[in-house]
Design a protein around this motif. Structure first.
Motif, PDB file in Angstrom:
ATOM      1  N   ASP A 189      11.296  -2.428   0.748  1.00 40.81           N
ATOM      2  CA  ASP A 189      11.116  -3.686   1.444  1.00 40.81           C
ATOM      3  C   ASP A 189      10.192  -3.506   2.637  1.00 40.81           C
ATOM      4  OD1 ASP A 189      13.000  -4.511  -0.362  1.00 40.81           O
ATOM      5  OD2 ASP A 189      14.630  -4.600   1.090  1.00 40.81           O
ATOM      6  N   LYS A 190       9.842  -4.643   3.247  1.00 36.70           N
ATOM      7  CA  LYS A 190       8.996  -4.617   4.427  1.00 36.70           C
ATOM      8  C   LYS A 190       9.605  -3.711   5.492  1.00 36.70           C
ATOM      9  CE  LYS A 190       6.585  -7.506   7.642  1.00 36.70           C
ATOM     10  NZ  LYS A 190       6.283  -8.825   8.121  1.00 36.70           N
ATOM     11  N   ARG A 191       8.755  -2.929   6.133  1.00 38.13           N
ATOM     12  CA  ARG A 191       9.103  -2.005   7.204  1.00 38.13           C
ATOM     13  C   ARG A 191       9.860  -0.764   6.717  1.00 38.13           C
ATOM     14  NH1 ARG A 191       5.888  -3.073  11.413  1.00 38.13           N
ATOM     15  NH2 ARG A 191       7.274  -1.840  12.670  1.00 38.13           N
ATOM     16  N   ASN A 192       9.966  -0.600   5.401  1.00 39.11           N
ATOM     17  CA  ASN A 192      10.453   0.650   4.835  1.00 39.11           C
ATOM     18  C   ASN A 192       9.254   1.378   4.262  1.00 39.11           C
ATOM     19  OD1 ASN A 192      13.245   0.689   5.285  1.00 39.11           O
ATOM     20  ND2 ASN A 192      13.594  -0.683   3.575  1.00 39.11           N
ATOM     21  N   ILE A 193       9.160   2.666   4.503  1.00 37.95           N
ATOM     22  CA  ILE A 193       8.058   3.464   3.974  1.00 37.95           C
ATOM     23  C   ILE A 193       8.486   3.938   2.593  1.00 37.95           C
ATOM     24  CG2 ILE A 193       6.606   5.484   4.327  1.00 37.95           C
ATOM     25  CD1 ILE A 193       7.534   5.254   7.367  1.00 37.95           C
ATOM     26  N   CYS A 194       7.736   3.535   1.584  1.00 43.21           N
ATOM     27  CA  CYS A 194       8.051   3.856   0.200  1.00 43.21           C
ATOM     28  C   CYS A 194       7.218   5.067  -0.222  1.00 43.21           C
ATOM     29  CB  CYS A 194       7.746   2.656  -0.689  1.00 43.21           C
ATOM     30  SG  CYS A 194       8.242   2.888  -2.386  1.00 43.21           S
ATOM     31  N   PHE A 195       7.855   6.227  -0.263  1.00 42.89           N
ATOM     32  CA  PHE A 195       7.149   7.452  -0.639  1.00 42.89           C
ATOM     33  C   PHE A 195       7.049   7.549  -2.155  1.00 42.89           C
ATOM     34  CE2 PHE A 195       8.255   8.348   3.677  1.00 42.89           C
ATOM     35  CZ  PHE A 195       7.176   9.069   4.146  1.00 42.89           C
ATOM     36  N   THR A 196       5.879   7.989  -2.598  1.00 44.34           N
ATOM     37  CA  THR A 196       5.608   8.157  -4.025  1.00 44.34           C
ATOM     38  C   THR A 196       5.062   9.557  -4.251  1.00 44.34           C
ATOM     39  OG1 THR A 196       3.291   7.462  -3.944  1.00 44.34           O
ATOM     40  CG2 THR A 196       4.937   5.713  -4.200  1.00 44.34           C
ATOM     41  N   LYS A 207       2.052  -1.578   3.671  1.00 50.93           N
ATOM     42  CA  LYS A 207       2.652  -1.234   2.375  1.00 50.93           C
ATOM     43  C   LYS A 207       2.188   0.112   1.820  1.00 50.93           C
ATOM     44  CE  LYS A 207       2.902  -3.197  -2.245  1.00 50.93           C
ATOM     45  NZ  LYS A 207       2.537  -4.324  -3.091  1.00 50.93           N
ATOM     46  N   THR A 208       0.968   0.507   2.123  1.00 51.25           N
ATOM     47  CA  THR A 208       0.416   1.734   1.535  1.00 51.25           C
ATOM     48  C   THR A 208       0.055   2.815   2.554  1.00 51.25           C
ATOM     49  OG1 THR A 208      -1.822   0.814   1.534  1.00 51.25           O
ATOM     50  CG2 THR A 208      -0.496   0.513  -0.477  1.00 51.25           C
ATOM     51  N   HIS A 209       0.325   2.570   3.843  1.00 51.40           N
ATOM     52  CA  HIS A 209      -0.036   3.529   4.887  1.00 51.40           C
ATOM     53  C   HIS A 209       1.144   3.815   5.797  1.00 51.40           C
ATOM     54  CE1 HIS A 209      -3.936   1.830   3.742  1.00 51.40           C
ATOM     55  NE2 HIS A 209      -4.437   2.993   4.104  1.00 51.40           N
ATOM     56  N   ALA A 210       1.215   5.059   6.253  1.00 53.42           N
ATOM     57  CA  ALA A 210       2.228   5.453   7.224  1.00 53.42           C
ATOM     58  C   ALA A 210       1.626   6.466   8.180  1.00 53.42           C
ATOM     59  CB  ALA A 210       3.439   6.050   6.532  1.00 53.42           C
ATOM     60  N   VAL A 228      -0.216  11.359  12.376  1.00 48.33           N
ATOM     61  CA  VAL A 228      -1.423  11.315  11.538  1.00 48.33           C
ATOM     62  C   VAL A 228      -1.265  10.180  10.528  1.00 48.33           C
ATOM     63  CG1 VAL A 228      -2.869  12.598   9.915  1.00 48.33           C
ATOM     64  CG2 VAL A 228      -1.729  13.806  11.792  1.00 48.33           C
ATOM     65  N   THR A 229      -2.287   9.351  10.397  1.00 49.67           N
ATOM     66  CA  THR A 229      -2.240   8.238   9.461  1.00 49.67           C
ATOM     67  C   THR A 229      -2.676   8.696   8.072  1.00 49.67           C
ATOM     68  OG1 THR A 229      -2.695   6.645  11.220  1.00 49.67           O
ATOM     69  CG2 THR A 229      -3.160   5.939   8.958  1.00 49.67           C
ATOM     70  N   TYR A 230      -1.852   8.351   7.073  1.00 54.18           N
ATOM     71  CA  TYR A 230      -2.116   8.693   5.678  1.00 54.18           C
ATOM     72  C   TYR A 230      -1.900   7.469   4.802  1.00 54.18           C
ATOM     73  CZ  TYR A 230      -1.145  13.610   6.954  1.00 54.18           C
ATOM     74  OH  TYR A 230      -1.146  14.855   7.517  1.00 54.18           O
ATOM     75  N   THR A 231      -2.606   7.435   3.662  1.00 54.71           N
ATOM     76  CA  THR A 231      -2.119   6.578   2.593  1.00 54.71           C
ATOM     77  C   THR A 231      -0.954   7.356   1.990  1.00 54.71           C
ATOM     78  OG1 THR A 231      -3.493   7.504   0.829  1.00 54.71           O
ATOM     79  CG2 THR A 231      -4.433   5.644   2.085  1.00 54.71           C
ATOM     80  N   ILE A 232       0.005   6.654   1.461  1.00 55.32           N
ATOM     81  CA  ILE A 232       1.187   7.321   0.919  1.00 55.32           C
ATOM     82  C   ILE A 232       0.803   8.292  -0.204  1.00 55.32           C
ATOM     83  CG2 ILE A 232       3.382   6.949  -0.279  1.00 55.32           C
ATOM     84  CD1 ILE A 232       3.352   6.160   2.728  1.00 55.32           C
ATOM     85  N   ARG A 233      -0.097   7.876  -1.077  1.00 54.86           N
ATOM     86  CA  ARG A 233      -0.491   8.748  -2.189  1.00 54.86           C
ATOM     87  C   ARG A 233      -1.282   9.960  -1.722  1.00 54.86           C
ATOM     88  NH1 ARG A 233      -1.975   5.182  -7.431  1.00 54.86           N
ATOM     89  NH2 ARG A 233      -2.287   7.254  -8.271  1.00 54.86           N
ATOM     90  N   ASP A 234      -2.098   9.798  -0.687  1.00 52.48           N
ATOM     91  CA  ASP A 234      -2.838  10.949  -0.158  1.00 52.48           C
ATOM     92  C   ASP A 234      -1.875  11.952   0.469  1.00 52.48           C
ATOM     93  OD1 ASP A 234      -5.261  12.415   0.552  1.00 52.48           O
ATOM     94  OD2 ASP A 234      -4.773  11.850   2.614  1.00 52.48           O
ATOM     95  N   PHE A 235      -0.866  11.461   1.189  1.00 52.90           N
ATOM     96  CA  PHE A 235       0.133  12.364   1.753  1.00 52.90           C
ATOM     97  C   PHE A 235       0.813  13.150   0.635  1.00 52.90           C
ATOM     98  CE2 PHE A 235       4.534  13.256   2.985  1.00 52.90           C
ATOM     99  CZ  PHE A 235       4.303  14.064   4.088  1.00 52.90           C
ATOM    100  N   ALA A 236       1.216  12.454  -0.441  1.00 55.05           N
ATOM    101  CA  ALA A 236       1.866  13.121  -1.580  1.00 55.05           C
ATOM    102  C   ALA A 236       0.938  14.164  -2.188  1.00 55.05           C
ATOM    103  CB  ALA A 236       2.265  12.081  -2.628  1.00 55.05           C
ATOM    104  N   TRP A 237      -0.325  13.814  -2.368  1.00 51.29           N
ATOM    105  CA  TRP A 237      -1.290  14.751  -2.942  1.00 51.29           C
ATOM    106  C   TRP A 237      -1.406  16.002  -2.068  1.00 51.29           C
ATOM    107  CZ3 TRP A 237      -5.971  16.664  -1.146  1.00 51.29           C
ATOM    108  CH2 TRP A 237      -6.709  17.388  -2.080  1.00 51.29           C
ATOM    109  N   ARG A 238      -1.494  15.820  -0.768  1.00 47.27           N
ATOM    110  CA  ARG A 238      -1.599  16.963   0.145  1.00 47.27           C
ATOM    111  C   ARG A 238      -0.358  17.852   0.079  1.00 47.27           C
ATOM    112  NH1 ARG A 238      -5.472  16.252   4.533  1.00 47.27           N
ATOM    113  NH2 ARG A 238      -6.668  14.377   4.122  1.00 47.27           N
ATOM    114  N   MET A 239       0.809  17.220   0.021  1.00 44.67           N
ATOM    115  CA  MET A 239       2.049  17.997  -0.066  1.00 44.67           C
ATOM    116  C   MET A 239       2.109  18.781  -1.383  1.00 44.67           C
ATOM    117  SD  MET A 239       3.622  17.551   2.803  1.00 44.67           S
ATOM    118  CE  MET A 239       1.988  17.498   3.532  1.00 44.67           C
TER     119      MET A 239
END
Length: 74
Positions: free
Chosen positions: A3-10, A45-48, A53-64
């Protein structure tokens, strides 16, 4: 779950793993057995912001994935 204001990690493919609220904490698990914590801020929705450090959620996952770091809500 994401939901809004929840960071949805993928994962890097976009598959939902879990969500945490704005201001929540991730626990990072490194290959050498070390752990650390990261403060997470919702941006949209797609950034945290993760530890300032600011990431797109998918870029953060890729880096991890690339660095063999697992993570989960703390």
């Amino acid at each position: 779950m994401c939901d809004k204001r929840n960071i949805c990690f993928t994962d890097s493919e976009g598959k939902t793993l879990f969500s945490i609220p704005d201001g929540g904490v991730l626990r990072l698990f490194y290959e050498d057995g070390e752990t650390s914590y990261a403060l997470c801020r919702w941006l949209d929705k797609t950034h945290a912001q993760i530890n300032g450090v600011t990431y797109t959620i998918r870029d953060f996952a890729w880096r991890m994935e690339r660095n063999h770091i697992n993570y989960a809500p703390a």
